[in-house]
Design a protein around this motif. Structure first.
Motif, PDB file in Angstrom:
ATOM      1  N   THR A   9      24.859  22.134  -3.449  1.00 51.87           N
ATOM      2  CA  THR A   9      23.761  21.762  -4.346  1.00 51.87           C
ATOM      3  C   THR A   9      23.530  20.261  -4.325  1.00 51.87           C
ATOM      4  O   THR A   9      22.390  19.798  -4.222  1.00 51.87           O
ATOM      5  N   TYR A  10      24.618  19.530  -4.409  1.00 46.14           N
ATOM      6  CA  TYR A  10      24.504  18.071  -4.408  1.00 46.14           C
ATOM      7  C   TYR A  10      23.830  17.590  -3.143  1.00 46.14           C
ATOM      8  O   TYR A  10      22.924  16.761  -3.160  1.00 46.14           O
ATOM      9  N   LEU A  11      24.251  18.148  -2.039  1.00 45.64           N
ATOM     10  CA  LEU A  11      23.710  17.748  -0.733  1.00 45.64           C
ATOM     11  C   LEU A  11      22.215  18.063  -0.666  1.00 45.64           C
ATOM     12  O   LEU A  11      21.407  17.250  -0.246  1.00 45.64           O
ATOM     13  N   LYS A  24      20.245  15.894  -3.581  1.00 46.26           N
ATOM     14  CA  LYS A  24      20.201  14.447  -3.504  1.00 46.26           C
ATOM     15  C   LYS A  24      19.736  13.925  -2.162  1.00 46.26           C
ATOM     16  O   LYS A  24      19.167  12.867  -2.060  1.00 46.26           O
ATOM     17  N   HIS A  25      20.054  14.651  -1.128  1.00 44.33           N
ATOM     18  CA  HIS A  25      19.852  14.024   0.175  1.00 44.33           C
ATOM     19  C   HIS A  25      18.891  14.750   1.090  1.00 44.33           C
ATOM     20  O   HIS A  25      18.253  14.141   1.926  1.00 44.33           O
TER      21      HIS A  25
END
Lengths: 297, 508
Positions: B486-488, B491-492
């Motif tokens: 999820t973070y990947l 955010k990116h």
């Protein structure tokens, strides 16, 4: 020095469970500086740091070598290995929540994924075998414009690629498929909506509405999607209840609408194992309305 | 080579009994594994007589307590026949029950020690042979019974006779594992300095060196070794002697080097701080030797038993790297061929000895963890594609390979781009689908480092349809996977997704 004393662990694969270490902060390299700022972001779950791993004498990793050594000491050594130890290969597993399929080869995994998970309809979660059939399905089942147009024009496409013929009704198409293209009468991907049964449909509509309640805070466009979902053949009051909202309904309206129908489902945690209806996977499975309006999560 | 040739020869002769042999070996292996799990892994060596081909327990005459007693009686009272009786006794003592009878008999050891220290050289030789047979016993109460002889055995270590010294050494070595009391006495009697001077003085008599190093290795494996034995050994001259004999003699064979290498392994893995050994050049010597062995293996010169030497050397290098500060790494590791040799060893042993291949990649991890130079070397020497090809292999191999690749990605942005050009992203698209959770999480870790390093990498990942893989993981049962994916995504990779959306979206 970032080193770690490794203790004996049972599983060979899990032998390396490093304890928390400090990030090196002297790096002049841009990479390291940027990573430093990333790590200061409290939500960053990534924690890899390079480590030297020390293994003590009795570590499990050393077992085979020790046995070899002692076989030699006890005059049991043999130069050519008679039974070659089996070299293990990692298995693959479908990570889609709820699917527990495991495969020994990547091709098997891809085949499974393409067959069952790639062309999935966002609205009703049906799996179609190809992009084209998915397109047709969405159009015929979930597009209210289609329903309207179909009353006056031949909208039902022949399912065979390249045929190009269109028909006024589903049944006409089915007849065509059987007569001309020799399809079986019970072709799986040509079911009419009536055959789904009212029970399942109602349940799915309710589930969908409940999912919306929880997800609406997380992604944009969800509410619009669900509300824009064509009412399938209107059946009395049910569809009206769940699709009460208009195109530009706000979150509160949806909430109110869902609550009107029945008791609100317990709020699911953010990372529910059950994938919400509104999220679709797979290259190409983002189709129709959602792609036009919503942004992918 | 210690009996390697003989075993093979024997196996060749007894064609029909090959299955029996295989069965016996498999049983023995199972017993050894269990013993290791119980921390009771102990082996003894039996030095055969010149006329013996193989240890033969079955004798012409069935030995019994009666024989022992009568032999002892004869020994006590005969004059000139002592040597013959001793020889007979040593044969009888091959039998375990005879051994027990012997030690239970009053004065038997006293008699033997008397003959051991007497004026007749031949009797001394036969007496030590008797002791040697006794030391080989699997009964743990036999060794303590032999303690009266040990001061003499130790004294004889500096004697001139090779055969005699060998017998003394192997006898002592066999006695070491049996009890704490035995080891305490031996230490008090000065076994460590005795071994040190033995190796030093007899450095050119490789059979003696082999025997002395074997004896030392027995001491070093003891349960209480880290507290009681290893500090003494490290303070002695033994480490430098071991290092000086490490390079195998082409004519004599690998055996002495093998013993020394295992001693060094036990020394290094038992202490946290190996600065002394580093100062004596342990790292450079072990790694140079690994390089030349790796070269030999690659060329196909797989000498019998070469892995018995490679194995402990790998462990020495792997563990001693943790004591070597990064600044000193280049000074200590003068041989730049080490990374290539290690990769060659992995390929050479992957299918025949996967455990050895696994330990080799462990060493590669330790080498690359904090060294930008070695990470760079893996790239410039084109060793990375070979490593990527190892990613299908489980049981600790692929997880360690991912660690190595992560070490590289961690160092520099440019390395991430290079890794991408070498095909790491498509390899990650496969490893992200693996059932092994650790593989998936490590893959996500590398993916994170690579995508934040450069937009080029992120775009390429999206182009390879990587986003769908991450989306699937968002709903996985394991929190570590969900959080990372999820973070990947959020955010990116979200920004790259918009590019794709605009370009590829079909008109509705």
């Amino acid at each position: 020095m970032d080193t770690v004393e490794v203790l004996q662990v049972d599983r060979k694969e899990a032998m390396l469970q490093p304890e928390a270490l400090q990030l090196r902060t002297e790096g002049r390299d841009e990479q390291q500086e940027r990573r430093l700022s990333e790590s200061e972001d409290g939500n960053n779950p990534f924690s890899f740091t390079p480590q030297i791993i020390r293994l003590h004498k009795d570590h499990e990793l050393f077992e085979d070598g020790d046995i070899h050594r002692h076989m030699y000491l006890q005059d049991l050594y043999i130069s050519e290995a008679e039974d070659k130890p089996a070299l293990s290969v990692s298995e693959f597993a479908c990570h889609i929540s709820g699917c527990s399929a495991v495969f020994s080869a990547l091709e098997e995994y891809e085949h499974h994924y393409n067959a069952l998970h790639r062309h999935v309809c966002c609205s009703c979660r049906r799996s179609l075998p190809s992009a084209r059939l998915l397109d047709i399905h969405i159009q015929e089942w979930h597009d209210s414009l289609f329903t309207i147009l179909a009353q006056k024009q031949d909208m039902y496409q022949c399912l065979v690629e390249g045929c190009g013929q269109t028909f006024r009704t589903n049944k006409h198409r089915k007849d065509h498929l059987i007569r001309i293209h020799k399809y079986p009468p019970d072709f799986r991907f040509d079911k009419t909506k009536k055959e789904r049964g009212r029970e399942t449909k109602r349940k799915e509509q309710k589930d969908a509405a409940m999912e919306v309640v929880d997800d609406v805070c997380e992604s944009e466009g969800v509410c619009e999607v669900m509300c824009n979902s064509p009412s399938d053949e209107p059946e009395g009051g049910e569809s009206m209840e769940t699709h009460e909202c208009e195109e530009k309904a706000s979150a509160e309206d949806v909430l109110a609408a869902a609550q009107d129908t029945e008791s609100t489902a317990p709020r699911k945690p953010q990372y529910s194992y059950r994938i919400p209806n509104t999220v679709c996977f797979g290259h190409g499975s983002v189709r129709g309305f959602r792609g036009r309006r919503g942004r992918r999560k | 080579m210690w009996r390697l040739n003989k075993v093979r020869h024997k196996a060749g002769q007894q064609g029909g009994n090959l299955d029996e042999l295989r069965l016996k070996r498999r049983e023995n292996e199972r017993a050894l594994r269990q013993a290791r799990r119980d921390r009771q892994l102990v082996s003894k060596r039996l030095l055969l007589n010149e006329d013996e081909e193989q240890p033969d327990v079955s004798m012409d005459t069935a030995p019994g307590g009666h024989d022992i007693v009568s032999l002892l009686h004869k020994l006590q009272h005969s004059g000139t026949e002592k040597e013959a009786h001793l020889k007979a006794l040593s044969k009888v003592l091959r039998d375990p029950s005879a051994q027990l009878t012997f030690i239970k008999h009053e004065n038997s050891m006293h008699l033997l020690v008397g003959l051991l220290t007497g004026s007749n050289a031949q009797c001394r030789l036969q007496a030590v042979r008797c002791l040697h047979e006794l030391s080989h016993s699997s009964h743990t109460n036999v060794a303590p019974a032999c303690l009266p002889a040990t001061p003499y055995l130790l004294t004889y270590l500096s004697g001139p006779s090779t055969k005699f010294t060998e017998l003394c050494l192997y006898t002592l070595g066999n006695m070491c594992p049996d009890s704490d009391v035995v080891r305490e006495k031996l230490l008090a009697q000065g076994i460590i300095p005795a071994l040190a001077s033995c190796i030093e003085n007899q450095r050119h008599t490789l059979a003696v060196v082999e025997a002395a190093a074997f004896t030392l290795s027995q001491l070093l494996q003891a349960r209480d070794a880290p507290e009681k034995i290893i500090p003494i050994v490290l303070k002695s001259t033994l480490p430098s002697h071991l290092l000086s004999v490490l390079t195998p003699d082409p004519q004599f064979g690998l055996a002495p080097a093998i013993e020394c290498a295992w001693c060094l392994h036990y020394l290094i893995c038992s202490t946290d701080d190996n600065k002394e050994l580093l100062a004596q050049g342990a790292l450079s010597q072990c790694s140079s030797l690994l390089v030349s062995l790796g070269g030999a293996v690659t060329e196909g010169n797989k000498e019998d038993g070469i892995e018995l030497l490679i194995w402990p050397l790998l462990r020495c290098v792997g563990n001693i790297l943790s004591s070597c500060p990064e600044e000193d790494l280049n000074a200590q590791l003068t041989d730049a061929h080490l990374p290539a040799s290690l990769c060659a060893l992995v390929q050479a042993y992957l299918h025949t000895l996967p455990a050895l291949a696994r330990e080799t990649v462990w060493v590669l991890n330790n080498l690359t963890a904090h060294s930008t130079e070695f990470c760079s070397a893996l790239l410039t020497l084109n060793l990375v594609p070979g490593l990527i090809q190892l990613l299908p292999f489980s049981q600790g191999i692929n997880t360690m390979i991912l660690r190595i690749l992560a070490n590289i990605a961690h160092k520099k942005k440019e390395f991430c781009v290079q890794l991408m050009q070498l095909g790491l992203l498509s390899a990650l698209c496969a490893t992200l689908k693996m059932a092994d959770q650790e593989m998936v999480i490590q893959s996500l870790d590398i993916l994170f480092m690579m995508t934040v390093s450069s937009p080029v990498v992120a775009e390429e990942f999206v182009r390879q349809d990587g986003l769908s893989l991450l989306e699937v993981l968002q709903y996985n049962g394991a929190a570590e996977m969900r959080q990372r994916s999820t973070y990947l995504l959020e955010k990116h990779l979200l920004s790259y997704q918009q590019h794709i959306t605009v370009d590829n979206m079909p008109d509705p």
